[in-house]
Design a protein around this motif. Structure first.
Motif, PDB file in Angstrom:
ATOM      1  N   SER A  12       0.831  -1.210   0.000  1.00  0.00           N
ATOM      2  CA  SER A  12       0.000   0.000   0.000  1.00  0.00           C
ATOM      3  C   SER A  12       0.858   1.251   0.000  1.00  0.00           C
ATOM      4  O   SER A  12       0.402   2.332  -0.383  1.00  0.00           O
ATOM      5  N   GLN A  13       2.121   1.116   0.410  1.00  0.00           N
ATOM      6  CA  GLN A  13       3.067   2.228   0.395  1.00  0.00           C
ATOM      7  C   GLN A  13       4.027   2.139  -0.790  1.00  0.00           C
ATOM      8  O   GLN A  13       4.996   2.884  -0.872  1.00  0.00           O
ATOM      9  N   SER A  14       3.717   1.216  -1.709  1.00  0.00           N
ATOM     10  CA  SER A  14       4.528   1.012  -2.921  1.00  0.00           C
ATOM     11  C   SER A  14       6.000   0.770  -2.588  1.00  0.00           C
ATOM     12  O   SER A  14       6.893   1.286  -3.250  1.00  0.00           O
ATOM     13  N   GLY A  46     -19.372  -0.073  -0.856  1.00  0.00           N
ATOM     14  CA  GLY A  46     -19.666   1.323  -1.183  1.00  0.00           C
ATOM     15  C   GLY A  46     -18.492   2.223  -0.890  1.00  0.00           C
ATOM     16  O   GLY A  46     -18.658   3.384  -0.535  1.00  0.00           O
ATOM     17  N   ARG A  47     -17.279   1.688  -1.016  1.00  0.00           N
ATOM     18  CA  ARG A  47     -16.099   2.494  -0.703  1.00  0.00           C
ATOM     19  C   ARG A  47     -15.800   3.485  -1.820  1.00  0.00           C
ATOM     20  O   ARG A  47     -16.020   3.209  -3.000  1.00  0.00           O
ATOM     21  N   ARG A  48     -15.265   4.626  -1.422  1.00  0.00           N
ATOM     22  CA  ARG A  48     -14.875   5.631  -2.400  1.00  0.00           C
ATOM     23  C   ARG A  48     -13.809   6.515  -1.791  1.00  0.00           C
ATOM     24  O   ARG A  48     -13.837   6.811  -0.592  1.00  0.00           O
ATOM     25  N   GLU A  76      -2.498  16.100  -4.066  1.00  0.00           N
ATOM     26  CA  GLU A  76      -2.776  15.779  -2.675  1.00  0.00           C
ATOM     27  C   GLU A  76      -2.549  14.307  -2.338  1.00  0.00           C
ATOM     28  O   GLU A  76      -2.925  13.848  -1.258  1.00  0.00           O
ATOM     29  N   GLY A  77      -1.912  13.552  -3.238  1.00  0.00           N
ATOM     30  CA  GLY A  77      -1.568  12.181  -2.925  1.00  0.00           C
ATOM     31  C   GLY A  77      -0.430  12.134  -1.910  1.00  0.00           C
ATOM     32  O   GLY A  77       0.229  13.147  -1.646  1.00  0.00           O
ATOM     33  N   LYS A  78      -0.208  10.969  -1.335  1.00  0.00           N
ATOM     34  CA  LYS A  78       0.855  10.817  -0.334  1.00  0.00           C
ATOM     35  C   LYS A  78       2.193  10.675  -1.044  1.00  0.00           C
ATOM     36  O   LYS A  78       2.399   9.753  -1.827  1.00  0.00           O
ATOM     37  N   PRO A  79       3.138  11.602  -0.790  1.00  0.00           N
ATOM     38  CA  PRO A  79       4.431  11.527  -1.480  1.00  0.00           C
ATOM     39  C   PRO A  79       5.283  10.368  -0.967  1.00  0.00           C
ATOM     40  O   PRO A  79       5.280  10.056   0.229  1.00  0.00           O
ATOM     41  N   HIS A  80       5.984   9.735  -1.880  1.00  0.00           N
ATOM     42  CA  HIS A  80       6.899   8.654  -1.505  1.00  0.00           C
ATOM     43  C   HIS A  80       8.087   8.698  -2.464  1.00  0.00           C
ATOM     44  O   HIS A  80       8.140   7.994  -3.469  1.00  0.00           O
ATOM     45  N   PRO A  81       9.053   9.573  -2.172  1.00  0.00           N
ATOM     46  CA  PRO A  81      10.214   9.701  -3.064  1.00  0.00           C
ATOM     47  C   PRO A  81      11.212   8.571  -2.881  1.00  0.00           C
ATOM     48  O   PRO A  81      11.378   8.034  -1.783  1.00  0.00           O
ATOM     49  N   THR A  82      11.857   8.174  -3.967  1.00  0.00           N
ATOM     50  CA  THR A  82      12.955   7.213  -3.944  1.00  0.00           C
ATOM     51  C   THR A  82      14.083   7.829  -4.775  1.00  0.00           C
ATOM     52  O   THR A  82      13.876   8.852  -5.443  1.00  0.00           O
ATOM     53  N   LEU A 121       1.208   8.483  -4.011  1.00  0.00           N
ATOM     54  CA  LEU A 121       0.249   7.410  -3.792  1.00  0.00           C
ATOM     55  C   LEU A 121      -1.167   7.965  -3.825  1.00  0.00           C
ATOM     56  O   LEU A 121      -1.482   8.940  -3.138  1.00  0.00           O
ATOM     57  N   LEU A 122      -2.051   7.339  -4.600  1.00  0.00           N
ATOM     58  CA  LEU A 122      -3.427   7.801  -4.773  1.00  0.00           C
ATOM     59  C   LEU A 122      -4.387   6.922  -3.978  1.00  0.00           C
ATOM     60  O   LEU A 122      -4.071   5.801  -3.631  1.00  0.00           O
ATOM     61  N   ALA A 123      -5.588   7.459  -3.701  1.00  0.00           N
ATOM     62  CA  ALA A 123      -6.603   6.728  -2.925  1.00  0.00           C
ATOM     63  C   ALA A 123      -6.000   6.214  -1.625  1.00  0.00           C
ATOM     64  O   ALA A 123      -6.223   5.076  -1.227  1.00  0.00           O
ATOM     65  N   ASN A 124      -5.247   7.063  -0.966  1.00  0.00           N
ATOM     66  CA  ASN A 124      -4.470   6.637   0.190  1.00  0.00           C
ATOM     67  C   ASN A 124      -5.313   6.415   1.438  1.00  0.00           C
ATOM     68  O   ASN A 124      -4.852   5.812   2.407  1.00  0.00           O
ATOM     69  N   GLN A 125      -6.556   6.913   1.447  1.00  0.00           N
ATOM     70  CA  GLN A 125      -7.412   6.745   2.622  1.00  0.00           C
ATOM     71  C   GLN A 125      -8.008   5.345   2.709  1.00  0.00           C
ATOM     72  O   GLN A 125      -8.480   4.932   3.767  1.00  0.00           O
ATOM     73  N   LEU A 126      -8.002   4.627   1.608  1.00  0.00           N
ATOM     74  CA  LEU A 126      -8.567   3.273   1.589  1.00  0.00           C
ATOM     75  C   LEU A 126      -7.495   2.253   1.915  1.00  0.00           C
ATOM     76  O   LEU A 126      -6.398   2.286   1.362  1.00  0.00           O
TER      77      LEU A 126
END
Length: 210
Positions: A41-43, A101-103, A110-116, A123-128
């Motif tokens: 989920s955190q790639s 009914g998830r969304r 506004e996605g969660k940044p994850h630099p390498t 990261l998108l849809a990070n709340q799910l």
């Protein structure tokens, strides 16, 4: 032939689950599966998770495959390194009797940044949690396969879509291929793969991992 450069003893933990019938049943928490879900989920690759947690790659692999049970010290390193709390690690997806009914909506930027060192993931849809697909938008910083230090590989299948710029898509069993805006590729993630930018500006791609 292409003219493109070629790259040089399981102890289940139990919890009580309350069902809609108000009857309690005891079922195992698959800790290894939860660790893998959180990592993906955190790639994170196993190598990246190893660096974050301080656990050997082989140890992480054995934990995820339920070959060993983590010690308290290992659990502490997992929690700290993956940026989660202990309840998240030991929780299971809740059962739902009705239609899903998830969304989740991710606004631009506004996605969660994850630099390498080679990619800058958003990261998108990070709340799910426990998603069946892992979508992320990536700016490709790498300009040479040598920057990766080896193949990237992980479980699942993946769709790559070029949003802007141009790339070279490297895959372990195929020749490198040039891809431009609008091109896409679908492949097995356990096959070694890597992407480099070839355009003047860093390419931007969408990845969806299942």
């Amino acid at each position: 032939m292409s003219d493109l450069p070629l790259p040089h003893s399981q102890n289940p933990i139990f919890k009580v689950v309350r069902q809609t019938s108000s009857e309690a049943t005891v079922e195992p928490v698959q800790l290894g599966k939860r660790v893998r879900e959180i990592r993906l989920s955190q790639s994170l690759t196993l190598e990246e998770a190893s660096k974050l947690t301080g656990l050997a790659r082989s140890t992480l692999s054995k934990i995820e495959n339920e070959q060993i049970s983590p010690t308290f010290s290992a659990v502490s390193k997992l929690v700290k390194g993956l940026g989660i709390d202990i309840p998240q690690l030991f929780s299971q997806p809740s059962r739902s009797a009705g239609a899903g009914g998830r969304r989740d909506i991710t606004r631009a930027g506004e996605g969660k940044p994850h630099p390498t060192p080679t990619y800058e993931h958003e990261l998108l849809a990070n709340q799910l949690t426990c998603k069946k697909m892992l979508p992320y938008r990536t700016t490709v910083r790498a300009r040479s396969f040598d920057e990766f230090g080896g193949w990237i590989r992980h479980e699942g299948e993946e769709l790559l879509y070029v949003i802007s710029g141009s790339i070279i898509f490297y895959s372990e069993f195929y020749e490198p291929v040039s891809m431009n805006e609008g091109d896409s590729a679908y492949y097995d993630c356990e096959m070694g793969h890597a992407v480099t930018s070839t355009s003047e500006n860093d390419a931007i791609i969408l990845w969806v991992t299942a």
